[in-house]
Write an enzyme that holds these catalytic residues in place. Sequence first.
Site, PDB file in Angstrom:
ATOM      1  N   ARG A  86     -22.542  -5.259 -11.654  1.00  0.00           N
ATOM      2  CA  ARG A  86     -23.716  -5.048 -11.426  1.00  0.00           C
ATOM      3  C   ARG A  86     -24.139  -4.618  -9.725  1.00  0.00           C
ATOM      4  NH1 ARG A  86     -28.432  -3.240 -10.222  1.00  0.00           N
ATOM      5  NH2 ARG A  86     -30.129  -3.822 -10.817  1.00  0.00           N
ATOM      6  N   HIS A  89     -27.378  -4.446  -4.809  1.00  0.00           N
ATOM      7  CA  HIS A  89     -28.996  -4.346  -4.987  1.00  0.00           C
ATOM      8  C   HIS A  89     -29.930  -5.168  -4.522  1.00  0.00           C
ATOM      9  CE1 HIS A  89     -28.562  -6.555  -8.409  1.00  0.00           C
ATOM     10  NE2 HIS A  89     -30.025  -6.765  -8.559  1.00  0.00           N
ATOM     11  N   HIS A  91     -34.488  -6.534  -4.751  1.00  0.00           N
ATOM     12  CA  HIS A  91     -35.536  -6.209  -5.398  1.00  0.00           C
ATOM     13  C   HIS A  91     -36.593  -7.244  -4.811  1.00  0.00           C
ATOM     14  CE1 HIS A  91     -33.914  -9.313  -7.944  1.00  0.00           C
ATOM     15  NE2 HIS A  91     -32.809  -8.487  -8.426  1.00  0.00           N
ATOM     16  N   GLU A  95     -34.856 -13.753  -8.266  1.00  0.00           N
ATOM     17  CA  GLU A  95     -34.089 -13.679  -9.543  1.00  0.00           C
ATOM     18  C   GLU A  95     -33.564 -14.857  -9.861  1.00  0.00           C
ATOM     19  OE1 GLU A  95     -31.288 -10.425  -9.816  1.00  0.00           O
ATOM     20  OE2 GLU A  95     -29.530 -11.571 -10.349  1.00  0.00           O
ATOM     21  N   HIS A 134     -27.863  -8.606  -3.141  1.00  0.00           N
ATOM     22  CA  HIS A 134     -26.808  -9.442  -3.915  1.00  0.00           C
ATOM     23  C   HIS A 134     -25.931  -8.678  -4.915  1.00  0.00           C
ATOM     24  CE1 HIS A 134     -30.694  -9.497  -6.125  1.00  0.00           C
ATOM     25  NE2 HIS A 134     -29.714  -9.542  -7.236  1.00  0.00           N
ATOM     26  N   GLU A 157     -35.393  -3.472 -14.279  1.00  0.00           N
ATOM     27  CA  GLU A 157     -34.147  -3.330 -13.873  1.00  0.00           C
ATOM     28  C   GLU A 157     -33.993  -1.866 -13.227  1.00  0.00           C
ATOM     29  OE1 GLU A 157     -32.325  -6.139 -12.959  1.00  0.00           O
ATOM     30  OE2 GLU A 157     -30.624  -5.049 -14.016  1.00  0.00           O
TER      31      GLU A 157
HETATM   32 MN    MN Z   1     -30.965  -8.603  -9.029  1.00  0.00          MN
END
Ligand code: MN
Length: 374
Positions: A86, A89, A91, A95, A134, A157
């Site tokens: 993943r 990124h 946000h 999380e 992360h 997402e």
């Molecule tokens: Mn994340």
Amino acid sequence: MSEPIRATKGSTDIGPRDPARDAENPDVLVPPSTDKGLVPNLRFSFADAHMNLQDGGWSREVTQRELPIATEMAGVNMRLKTGGVRELHWHKQAEWSIMLAGNARITAVDNDGKNFVADIASGDLWYFPAGIPHSIQGLGPDGCEFLLAFPDGAFSESSTFLLSEVFARTPKDVLATNFDVPESAFDRIPKEQLFIFEAPVPGPVESDAIASPAGSVRQSMILRAADQKAASLPGGTVRIADTRNFPIATEVAAAIIEVAPRSMREIHWHPNADEWQYYLSGTGRMTVFASQDSSRTFDFRAGDVGYVPKSMSHYVQNTGDSPLKFLELFRSPRFEDVSLNQWLALTPAQLVKSHLGLDQSTIDHLSKNKKPIV
Ligand code: MN
Ligand code: MN
């Protein structure tokens, strides 16, 4: 002769309740006759969510867009193959995460330049504060599957800040100045986002440790399954993970609940936040009492999301033959619940009798200690 075909396995008959008929049709929700009024939908299954399928894995989300009442929390279910990443990124939201199966490596760097890297196994939790960049990468032997929860129903997402896009959306001369290298250093950056992609499987976690001049993060970003102390009860177990034992998780509190067959999460409510549920295994039934003389019952199975607005009372029965496991998540630093039973046990008996017409033996049976599972 075969059985006559009935559109909904017998449930089309409108008439007196027939427990034998209900038992023959376990897949059909026949609501209790106590259900009444207009309670909005409180269930959505990840099975009905759009799956974003990529080379390195897949993801799907249940947000306010799928379940409009769920304004306080959104969830993502993700699978990464061995080596699948993943993308790096960040946000706006924090999380909170739980590993459902398999293994992954996570990395993060905070605003003080302190870093964190760890390998995660089944049942472990992790937490990235809002805005902290992360990554997650699936490890052998078969990658991983996990659930992410975000304390904001509007999260998606597809609206995260991706490393590939911050490079693609910045002029090359600015990148060159920023990193003090020639523009040509950026000739091969991806033109489109990576999101989930395949990458080489990393070596042992020690080999990925980078000594930051600022040191490593002050608060651990993980809570191991073995460190989640379980309160064992005759009908199951309750594990609480909140700022009391997982100090970094200031915006999401969790209870990991296991209910044995023929047992039930007791009637209770949460005074401090809405509850966002994720069903891990087994089957269950929940009735939510929403005030205004209304209540509604829902059936749940693994992969379902449930939602209970703040202060609405509810119970969750195990309706199957195997353990029912589910998560209760809250946008709060603390897990808090109020027990109907304990409330009445600690209220003057005559007052309770005057309301409900209970006899003394029932009053004597009330529990002054909270019993989350009965
Ligand atoms: Mn994340
Ligand atoms: Mn609850």
